[in-house]
Scaffold this motif. Structure first.
Motif, PDB file in Angstrom:
ATOM      1  N   ASP A   9     -94.160 -53.354   9.665  1.00 43.29           N
ATOM      2  CA  ASP A   9     -92.549 -54.233   9.813  1.00 43.29           C
ATOM      3  C   ASP A   9     -91.928 -52.933  10.720  1.00 43.29           C
ATOM      4  OD1 ASP A   9     -92.864 -56.514   8.748  1.00 43.29           O
ATOM      5  OD2 ASP A   9     -92.115 -55.426   6.464  1.00 43.29           O
TER       6      ASP A   9
ATOM      7  N   MET B 122     -93.031 -52.586  13.945  1.00 44.01           N
ATOM      8  CA  MET B 122     -92.932 -54.194  15.100  1.00 44.01           C
ATOM      9  C   MET B 122     -91.395 -53.744  15.072  1.00 44.01           C
ATOM     10  SD  MET B 122     -95.307 -56.741  14.198  1.00 44.01           S
ATOM     11  CE  MET B 122     -94.560 -56.350  11.563  1.00 44.01           C
ATOM     12  N   ALA B 123     -90.814 -53.412  13.967  1.00 49.26           N
ATOM     13  CA  ALA B 123     -88.799 -53.663  14.727  1.00 49.26           C
ATOM     14  C   ALA B 123     -88.449 -52.578  15.718  1.00 49.26           C
ATOM     15  CB  ALA B 123     -88.152 -53.325  13.531  1.00 49.26           C
ATOM     16  N   ASP B 124     -89.431 -51.500  15.846  1.00 50.45           N
ATOM     17  CA  ASP B 124     -89.039 -50.303  16.519  1.00 50.45           C
ATOM     18  C   ASP B 124     -88.803 -51.439  18.542  1.00 50.45           C
ATOM     19  OD1 ASP B 124     -88.255 -48.498  15.060  1.00 50.45           O
ATOM     20  OD2 ASP B 124     -90.249 -47.510  14.980  1.00 50.45           O
ATOM     21  N   LYS B 125     -90.318 -51.782  18.160  1.00 49.86           N
ATOM     22  CA  LYS B 125     -90.877 -52.527  19.167  1.00 49.86           C
ATOM     23  C   LYS B 125     -89.444 -53.540  19.961  1.00 49.86           C
ATOM     24  CE  LYS B 125     -95.189 -50.817  20.592  1.00 49.86           C
ATOM     25  NZ  LYS B 125     -95.544 -50.800  21.644  1.00 49.86           N
ATOM     26  N   ARG B 126     -89.011 -54.206  18.272  1.00 49.25           N
ATOM     27  CA  ARG B 126     -88.711 -55.457  18.693  1.00 49.25           C
ATOM     28  C   ARG B 126     -89.536 -56.338  18.942  1.00 49.25           C
ATOM     29  NH1 ARG B 126     -85.609 -52.086  20.989  1.00 49.25           N
ATOM     30  NH2 ARG B 126     -83.266 -51.810  20.253  1.00 49.25           N
ATOM     31  N   ILE B 127     -90.762 -56.858  18.070  1.00 49.19           N
ATOM     32  CA  ILE B 127     -91.503 -57.720  18.539  1.00 49.19           C
ATOM     33  C   ILE B 127     -91.802 -58.430  16.536  1.00 49.19           C
ATOM     34  CG2 ILE B 127     -92.913 -56.949  20.339  1.00 49.19           C
ATOM     35  CD1 ILE B 127     -95.492 -55.598  18.037  1.00 49.19           C
ATOM     36  N   ASN B 128     -92.633 -59.567  16.675  1.00 46.57           N
ATOM     37  CA  ASN B 128     -93.458 -60.021  15.740  1.00 46.57           C
ATOM     38  C   ASN B 128     -94.591 -60.334  15.805  1.00 46.57           C
ATOM     39  OD1 ASN B 128     -94.045 -62.195  17.030  1.00 46.57           O
ATOM     40  ND2 ASN B 128     -92.342 -63.348  17.650  1.00 46.57           N
TER      41      ASN B 128
ATOM     42  N   SER C 134     -90.745 -42.431  25.280  1.00 47.19           N
ATOM     43  CA  SER C 134     -90.742 -43.413  26.488  1.00 47.19           C
ATOM     44  C   SER C 134     -90.408 -42.782  27.996  1.00 47.19           C
ATOM     45  CB  SER C 134     -89.963 -44.321  26.184  1.00 47.19           C
ATOM     46  OG  SER C 134     -89.412 -45.484  27.090  1.00 47.19           O
TER      47      SER C 134
END
Length: 104
Positions: A8, A11-17, A75
């Motif tokens: 979770d 995924m939040a760090d990458k802003r994905i689901n 990044s």
């Protein structure tokens, strides 16, 4: 922190689901959803490798509930201007080399 808690957060760090994770990592959506529904006690090594590679973290980080050290993320923005075609080719070859190192 549990395996799914770490997923979770990553995924939040990458802003994905989960759906995007599935598509971009090559892991079936049902496998990812199964971690949340059934638990993640028997995750395949091949799946852990894909997740590790995708998120840029170690397998140890993913599976060790006591390891809460967030993986370091780097990044870089590169627009390619100001370089010759040969220099751009060498830069891309080096980037490919670095990515292969992550998969080992």
């Amino acid at each position: 922190m549990s395996f799914t808690d770490k997923l979770d957060a990553l995924m939040a760090d990458k802003r994905i689901n989960k759906s995007v994770l599935s598509k971009e990592s090559g892991i079936p959506y049902t496998t990812i959803a199964g971690f949340y529904a059934k638990g993640a006690d028997n995750v395949k090594l091949s799946t852990l490798r894909k997740l590790s590679s995708y998120f840029g973290c170690t397998i140890d980080y993913l599976v060790d509930d006591d390891n809460t050290d967030a993986p370091a993320t780097l990044s870089v923005h590169f627009d390619g201007s100001g370089y010759t075609e040969e220099q751009l080719k060498r830069i891309m070859e080096y980037a490919k080399f670095i990515k292969q190192e992550l998969n080992k």
